[in-house]
Design a protein around this motif. Structure first.
Motif, PDB file in Angstrom:
ATOM      1  N   ARG A   1      33.082  45.176  36.015  1.00 44.28           N
ATOM      2  CA  ARG A   1      31.913  44.765  36.805  1.00 44.28           C
ATOM      3  C   ARG A   1      31.605  43.285  36.610  1.00 44.28           C
ATOM      4  O   ARG A   1      30.459  42.872  36.446  1.00 44.28           O
ATOM      5  CB  ARG A   1      30.690  45.627  36.450  1.00 44.28           C
ATOM      6  N   GLN A   2      32.653  42.500  36.642  1.00 39.61           N
ATOM      7  CA  GLN A   2      32.551  41.050  36.543  1.00 39.61           C
ATOM      8  C   GLN A   2      33.854  40.441  37.062  1.00 39.61           C
ATOM      9  O   GLN A   2      34.786  41.153  37.412  1.00 39.61           O
ATOM     10  CB  GLN A   2      32.323  40.609  35.096  1.00 39.61           C
ATOM     11  N   PHE A   3      33.902  39.113  37.111  1.00 43.44           N
ATOM     12  CA  PHE A   3      35.110  38.453  37.569  1.00 43.44           C
ATOM     13  C   PHE A   3      36.171  38.483  36.480  1.00 43.44           C
ATOM     14  O   PHE A   3      35.885  38.251  35.296  1.00 43.44           O
ATOM     15  CB  PHE A   3      34.815  37.010  37.982  1.00 43.44           C
ATOM     16  N   VAL A   4      37.396  38.779  36.885  1.00 47.02           N
ATOM     17  CA  VAL A   4      38.508  38.882  35.949  1.00 47.02           C
ATOM     18  C   VAL A   4      39.708  38.132  36.537  1.00 47.02           C
ATOM     19  O   VAL A   4      39.758  37.835  37.731  1.00 47.02           O
ATOM     20  CB  VAL A   4      38.903  40.347  35.688  1.00 47.02           C
ATOM     21  N   THR A   5      40.669  37.832  35.684  1.00 50.10           N
ATOM     22  CA  THR A   5      41.935  37.231  36.092  1.00 50.10           C
ATOM     23  C   THR A   5      43.048  38.186  35.696  1.00 50.10           C
ATOM     24  O   THR A   5      43.233  38.456  34.507  1.00 50.10           O
ATOM     25  CB  THR A   5      42.139  35.866  35.420  1.00 50.10           C
ATOM     26  N   LEU A   6      43.798  38.696  36.666  1.00 46.77           N
ATOM     27  CA  LEU A   6      44.807  39.718  36.409  1.00 46.77           C
ATOM     28  C   LEU A   6      46.158  39.272  36.949  1.00 46.77           C
ATOM     29  O   LEU A   6      46.247  38.629  38.008  1.00 46.77           O
ATOM     30  CB  LEU A   6      44.410  41.051  37.049  1.00 46.77           C
ATOM     31  N   LYS A   7      47.208  39.652  36.245  1.00 45.10           N
ATOM     32  CA  LYS A   7      48.573  39.280  36.597  1.00 45.10           C
ATOM     33  C   LYS A   7      49.170  40.313  37.556  1.00 45.10           C
ATOM     34  O   LYS A   7      49.163  41.513  37.264  1.00 45.10           O
ATOM     35  CB  LYS A   7      49.419  39.175  35.329  1.00 45.10           C
ATOM     36  N   LEU A   8      49.720  39.852  38.675  1.00 43.18           N
ATOM     37  CA  LEU A   8      50.239  40.774  39.685  1.00 43.18           C
ATOM     38  C   LEU A   8      51.433  41.566  39.172  1.00 43.18           C
ATOM     39  O   LEU A   8      51.638  42.717  39.569  1.00 43.18           O
ATOM     40  CB  LEU A   8      50.643  40.003  40.943  1.00 43.18           C
ATOM     41  N   GLU A   9      52.231  40.959  38.290  1.00 40.53           N
ATOM     42  CA  GLU A   9      53.428  41.632  37.800  1.00 40.53           C
ATOM     43  C   GLU A   9      53.099  42.854  36.951  1.00 40.53           C
ATOM     44  O   GLU A   9      53.989  43.666  36.663  1.00 40.53           O
ATOM     45  CB  GLU A   9      54.285  40.660  36.990  1.00 40.53           C
TER      46      GLU A   9
END
Length: 351
Positions: A206-214
């Motif tokens: 429930r916040q902004f995150v940075t996630l790796k597509l791989e």
């Protein structure tokens, strides 16, 4: 008289080309709801029958027009690629970007391959032939269907402001967790050879995150749209060394020896950098970055020619790493001497 008639034909052709461009822009601005032909006719000052002919003309030139609702016309956003006229220098600039992608990507990306080939066709010979040979570099990358699916779903979610459901496994995790993402930005990174999404996650974080597509699988584009939030991804990434951003950046100060000082001063390593030259030929580089984790490999690459001055915890971390590495190499050197192997002199051949 013939010249006057030819001029009139030319004017009509120009007028129709301009009208088709205006029609295309009107359909794009209407979005998914579409717009009625009667409204288009009034806006462009022509009859409704002319609009129908022009809609067919756009379709014949590969503009994906369609009828999403009764009596309304629109452009399929997921299939639309606008025509962009580039100068040769602009095309080369885009080709540089595509070449960097070809060199850093570690996944097979059919869209990048197609983009490279289309850019290559823009060039005259012999540049065209050389540029066309760049695409096979991407063809050799490992094929990952789930990566391509995640990339396509998140791209459409980003453009159309639609939610995307994914299964995600963290770098150290064993289980995959379901997340619902509101994608705000896609960012490739050269150091990690990866693509990341900056997104709001609604079901767990429930916040902004940075996630790796791989690390994603079973990506699904949902029909539900997400609301706009007060978040500027481009501004947020200005603090990142790579992809890790923060609203409270960390100050990093590094001293570079006279041996490498000139090389360091040649480049703009980060938007926040401040360079200070010293009388002994060394220099001090000051950065304000989101996280120190990403800058560590770069610092290590300079070896003993780079000294961390602050923050103190980063200096202590590197000191421990170098001490452990020294013990490792001393142990390896002892083992080699016992086995009769002579260590390398470490000298480079004269170039």
């Amino acid at each position: 008289m013939v010249s006057v008639a030819m001029d009139a034909v030319g004017e009509r052709l120009v007028s129709r080309v301009e009208r088709l461009r205006a029609l295309e822009q009107a359909l794009l601005k209407a979005g998914d709801r579409g717009v009625r032909p009667a409204e288009l006719a009034q806006r462009l000052g022509v009859r409704r029958q002319t609009i129908y002919r022009d809609l067919q003309a756009l379709a014949d030139t590969d503009v994906p027009v369609w009828n999403p609702a009764r009596g309304r016309w629109a452009v399929r956003q997921e299939q639309y690629v606008g025509t962009v006229r580039l100068s040769i220098h602009e095309a080369v600039a885009l080709f540089f970007a595509a070449r960097l992608l070809a060199r850093m990507a570690d996944e097979h990306n059919p869209h990048a391959i197609s983009a490279l080939e289309k850019l290559a066709l823009r060039f005259p010979e012999p540049v065209r032939e050389q540029a066309m040979r760049a695409a096979p570099l991407l063809e050799r990358r490992p094929r990952n269907r789930e990566f391509v699916q995640a990339l396509e779903c998140l791209t459409l979610g980003w453009i159309e402001r639609r939610k995307v459901r994914v299964l995600y496994r963290s770098a150290r995790g064993r289980q995959r967790h379901p997340y619902v993402l509101h994608p705000y930005f896609l960012e490739p990174t050269a150091p990690g050879m990866a693509v990341y999404v900056l997104a709001y996650e609604e079901s767990y974080f429930r916040q902004f995150v940075t996630l790796k597509l791989e690390r994603m699988s079973q990506a699904t584009l949902l029909d539900e749209r997400f609301p706009e939030r007060d978040f500027d991804p481009v501004a947020a990434l200005q603090s990142a060394w790579g992809i890790m951003w923060s609203s409270s950046p960390v100050t990093v100060r590094l001293r570079f020896s006279p041996t490498v000082s000139r090389r360091v001063r040649e480049s703009q390593w980060h938007l926040s950098q401040q360079m200070e030259e010293k009388p002994d030929g060394s220099c001090i580089l000051t950065l304000r970055i989101g996280h120190t984790l990403e800058v560590l490999p770069w610092i290590r690459s300079w070896g003993r020619d780079c000294e961390v001055l602050e923050p103190p915890e980063l200096r202590s971390q590197l000191a421990e790493e170098y001490e452990a590495a020294a013990r490792l190499y001393r142990t390896a050197a002892t083992a080699d001497s016992v086995s009769g192997l002579r260590p390398s002199s470490g000298r480079h051949p004269r170039l």
